[in-house]
Design a protein around this motif. Structure first.
Motif, mmCIF file in Angstrom:
data_model
loop_
_atom_site.group_PDB
_atom_site.id
_atom_site.type_symbol
_atom_site.label_atom_id
_atom_site.label_comp_id
_atom_site.label_asym_id
_atom_site.label_seq_id
_atom_site.Cartn_x
_atom_site.Cartn_y
_atom_site.Cartn_z
ATOM 1 N N PRO A 17 10.109 0.868 0.126
ATOM 2 C CA PRO A 17 10.769 -0.449 -0.419
ATOM 3 C C PRO A 17 9.371 -0.569 -1.687
ATOM 4 C CG PRO A 17 9.416 -0.686 1.623
ATOM 5 C CD PRO A 17 9.485 0.854 1.403
ATOM 6 N N ILE A 18 10.385 -1.382 -2.758
ATOM 7 C CA ILE A 18 9.460 -1.599 -3.928
ATOM 8 C C ILE A 18 8.685 -2.842 -3.767
ATOM 9 C CG2 ILE A 18 9.591 -2.101 -6.530
ATOM 10 C CD1 ILE A 18 12.002 0.116 -6.660
ATOM 11 N N VAL A 19 7.503 -2.831 -3.469
ATOM 12 C CA VAL A 19 6.771 -4.128 -3.292
ATOM 13 C C VAL A 19 5.533 -4.047 -4.158
ATOM 14 C CG1 VAL A 19 5.691 -5.318 -1.399
ATOM 15 C CG2 VAL A 19 7.583 -4.213 -0.633
ATOM 16 N N PRO A 20 5.424 -4.674 -5.452
ATOM 17 C CA PRO A 20 4.249 -4.431 -6.091
ATOM 18 C C PRO A 20 3.210 -5.383 -5.544
ATOM 19 C CG PRO A 20 6.219 -4.871 -7.556
ATOM 20 C CD PRO A 20 6.595 -4.854 -6.174
ATOM 21 N N ALA A 21 2.072 -5.239 -5.618
ATOM 22 C CA ALA A 21 0.926 -5.904 -5.279
ATOM 23 C C ALA A 21 0.657 -6.988 -6.205
ATOM 24 C CB ALA A 21 -0.385 -5.115 -5.160
ATOM 25 N N LEU B 172 1.958 9.566 -5.655
ATOM 26 C CA LEU B 172 2.536 10.841 -5.295
ATOM 27 C C LEU B 172 3.715 11.225 -6.149
ATOM 28 C CD1 LEU B 172 2.284 10.733 -1.201
ATOM 29 C CD2 LEU B 172 0.767 11.844 -2.794
ATOM 30 N N VAL B 173 4.383 10.509 -6.540
ATOM 31 C CA VAL B 173 5.320 10.451 -7.730
ATOM 32 C C VAL B 173 4.717 11.179 -9.071
ATOM 33 C CG1 VAL B 173 7.128 9.857 -9.160
ATOM 34 C CG2 VAL B 173 7.089 9.432 -6.737
ATOM 35 N N ARG B 174 3.456 10.576 -9.353
ATOM 36 C CA ARG B 174 2.634 10.801 -10.499
ATOM 37 C C ARG B 174 2.122 12.255 -10.369
ATOM 38 N NH1 ARG B 174 -2.664 7.846 -12.745
ATOM 39 N NH2 ARG B 174 -2.729 8.929 -14.868
ATOM 40 N N ARG B 175 1.639 12.401 -9.104
ATOM 41 C CA ARG B 175 1.113 13.906 -8.954
ATOM 42 C C ARG B 175 2.195 15.001 -8.715
ATOM 43 N NH1 ARG B 175 -4.449 14.523 -8.079
ATOM 44 N NH2 ARG B 175 -5.447 12.467 -8.395
ATOM 45 N N ARG B 176 3.402 14.508 -8.778
ATOM 46 C CA ARG B 176 4.535 15.473 -8.546
ATOM 47 C C ARG B 176 4.553 16.092 -7.021
ATOM 48 N NH1 ARG B 176 4.458 18.027 -14.207
ATOM 49 N NH2 ARG B 176 5.130 16.077 -15.641
ATOM 50 N N VAL B 177 4.016 15.312 -6.107
ATOM 51 C CA VAL B 177 4.139 15.845 -4.636
ATOM 52 C C VAL B 177 5.522 15.269 -4.336
ATOM 53 C CG1 VAL B 177 3.201 15.208 -2.596
ATOM 54 C CG2 VAL B 177 1.650 15.503 -4.459
ATOM 55 N N LEU B 178 5.669 13.975 -4.510
ATOM 56 C CA LEU B 178 7.230 13.560 -4.456
ATOM 57 C C LEU B 178 8.155 13.491 -5.687
ATOM 58 C CD1 LEU B 178 6.232 10.525 -2.011
ATOM 59 C CD2 LEU B 178 7.082 12.809 -1.216
ATOM 60 N N HIS C 130 14.427 -0.449 -3.555
ATOM 61 C CA HIS C 130 14.142 0.835 -2.981
ATOM 62 C C HIS C 130 14.050 2.121 -3.750
ATOM 63 C CE1 HIS C 130 14.705 -1.778 0.800
ATOM 64 N NE2 HIS C 130 14.054 -0.789 1.363
ATOM 65 N N MET C 131 12.993 3.024 -3.505
ATOM 66 C CA MET C 131 13.199 4.297 -4.097
ATOM 67 C C MET C 131 13.318 5.317 -2.951
ATOM 68 S SD MET C 131 9.547 4.271 -6.367
ATOM 69 C CE MET C 131 8.457 4.259 -4.910
ATOM 70 N N SER C 132 14.165 6.273 -3.419
ATOM 71 C CA SER C 132 14.314 7.442 -2.457
ATOM 72 C C SER C 132 13.528 8.428 -3.097
ATOM 73 C CB SER C 132 15.713 7.774 -2.338
ATOM 74 O OG SER C 132 16.479 6.867 -1.882
ATOM 75 N N LEU C 133 12.620 9.264 -2.298
ATOM 76 C CA LEU C 133 11.751 10.066 -2.803
ATOM 77 C C LEU C 133 12.000 11.499 -1.925
ATOM 78 C CD1 LEU C 133 8.789 7.879 -3.590
ATOM 79 C CD2 LEU C 133 10.339 8.856 -4.943
ATOM 80 N N LEU D 209 0.823 -1.133 -0.053
ATOM 81 C CA LEU D 209 0.021 0.104 0.030
ATOM 82 C C LEU D 209 1.080 1.375 0.222
ATOM 83 C CD1 LEU D 209 -2.755 1.051 -0.087
ATOM 84 C CD2 LEU D 209 -2.952 0.978 2.486
ATOM 85 N N ALA D 210 1.959 1.278 0.587
ATOM 86 C CA ALA D 210 2.759 2.554 0.767
ATOM 87 C C ALA D 210 3.542 2.568 -0.553
ATOM 88 C CB ALA D 210 3.774 2.159 1.696
ATOM 89 N N TYR D 211 3.829 1.577 -1.312
ATOM 90 C CA TYR D 211 4.594 1.401 -2.481
ATOM 91 C C TYR D 211 3.293 2.132 -3.602
ATOM 92 C CZ TYR D 211 6.778 0.029 -7.133
ATOM 93 O OH TYR D 211 7.064 0.110 -8.216
ATOM 94 N N LEU D 212 2.194 1.815 -3.560
ATOM 95 C CA LEU D 212 1.319 2.206 -4.719
ATOM 96 C C LEU D 212 0.968 3.877 -3.971
ATOM 97 C CD1 LEU D 212 -0.970 1.462 -6.614
ATOM 98 C CD2 LEU D 212 -2.386 0.835 -4.711
ATOM 99 N N LEU D 213 0.731 4.109 -3.054
ATOM 100 C CA LEU D 213 0.700 5.703 -2.640
ATOM 101 C C LEU D 213 1.974 6.500 -2.921
ATOM 102 C CD1 LEU D 213 -0.879 7.904 -1.106
ATOM 103 C CD2 LEU D 213 0.047 7.127 0.986
ATOM 104 N N ALA D 214 3.113 5.903 -2.775
ATOM 105 C CA ALA D 214 4.342 6.490 -3.220
ATOM 106 C C ALA D 214 4.291 6.782 -4.857
ATOM 107 C CB ALA D 214 5.696 5.721 -2.835
ATOM 108 N N LEU D 215 4.048 5.709 -5.507
ATOM 109 C CA LEU D 215 3.868 5.905 -7.152
ATOM 110 C C LEU D 215 2.803 6.790 -7.366
ATOM 111 C CD1 LEU D 215 4.060 2.107 -8.158
ATOM 112 C CD2 LEU D 215 5.792 3.862 -8.311
#
Length: 130
Positions: free
Chosen positions: A106-110, A65-71, A91-94, A57-63
């Motif tokens: 951490p990169i953990v695809p569902a 937020l990157v797409r929305r240019r928040v991170l 891992h991704m550093s954001l 879930l964290a990975y999905l939210l991070a993606l």
């Protein structure tokens, strides 16, 4: 000739009136959902990262937020792959530009079974009632 009247001043149409109508301005809907502010979303991501079992879930939210240019990515995937002996980075550093916070995600695809459940949870996290 057109004449406009407020409801309290309207006594009805004149005898020589060709047409008349009543309209109303819709009130603002209060039942809609709005996207949570960026800082709240990043705080939520940070809390998910600190909670065991919430990595996907964290990975999905991070993606999102990157797409929305928040991170913003601190280090690209290509650079991470060149520095690592692994086939893919783990891992991704954001970075959150508003307060220079750096998150290590951490990169953990569902998998397919989890995806619908995670989508529902993500919708609950992202949107709030007005």
């Amino acid at each position: 000739m057109r004449r406009d009247f407020g409801l309290d001043a309207w006594s009805g149409p004149d005898a020589d009136t060709v047409g008349w109508w009543k309209t109303s301005i819709p009130s603002k809907k209060t039942t809609g959902k709005t996207l949570a502010p960026p800082r709240v979303l990043v705080d939520t991501l940070e809390a998910l990262l600190d909670t065991a079992g919430q990595e996907s879930l964290a990975y999905l939210l991070a993606l999102l937020l990157v797409r929305r240019r928040v991170l913003i990515e601190v280090e690209s995937f290509e650079a991470a792959m060149q520095e690592s002996d692994l086939d893919e980075p783990t891992h991704m550093s954001l970075r959150f530009a508003a307060d220079d916070r750096v998150l290590d995600v951490p990169i953990v695809p569902a998998d397919r079974e989890q995806s619908s459940v995670l989508q529902a949870k993500l919708a609950e996290l992202l949107y709030a009632e007005e």
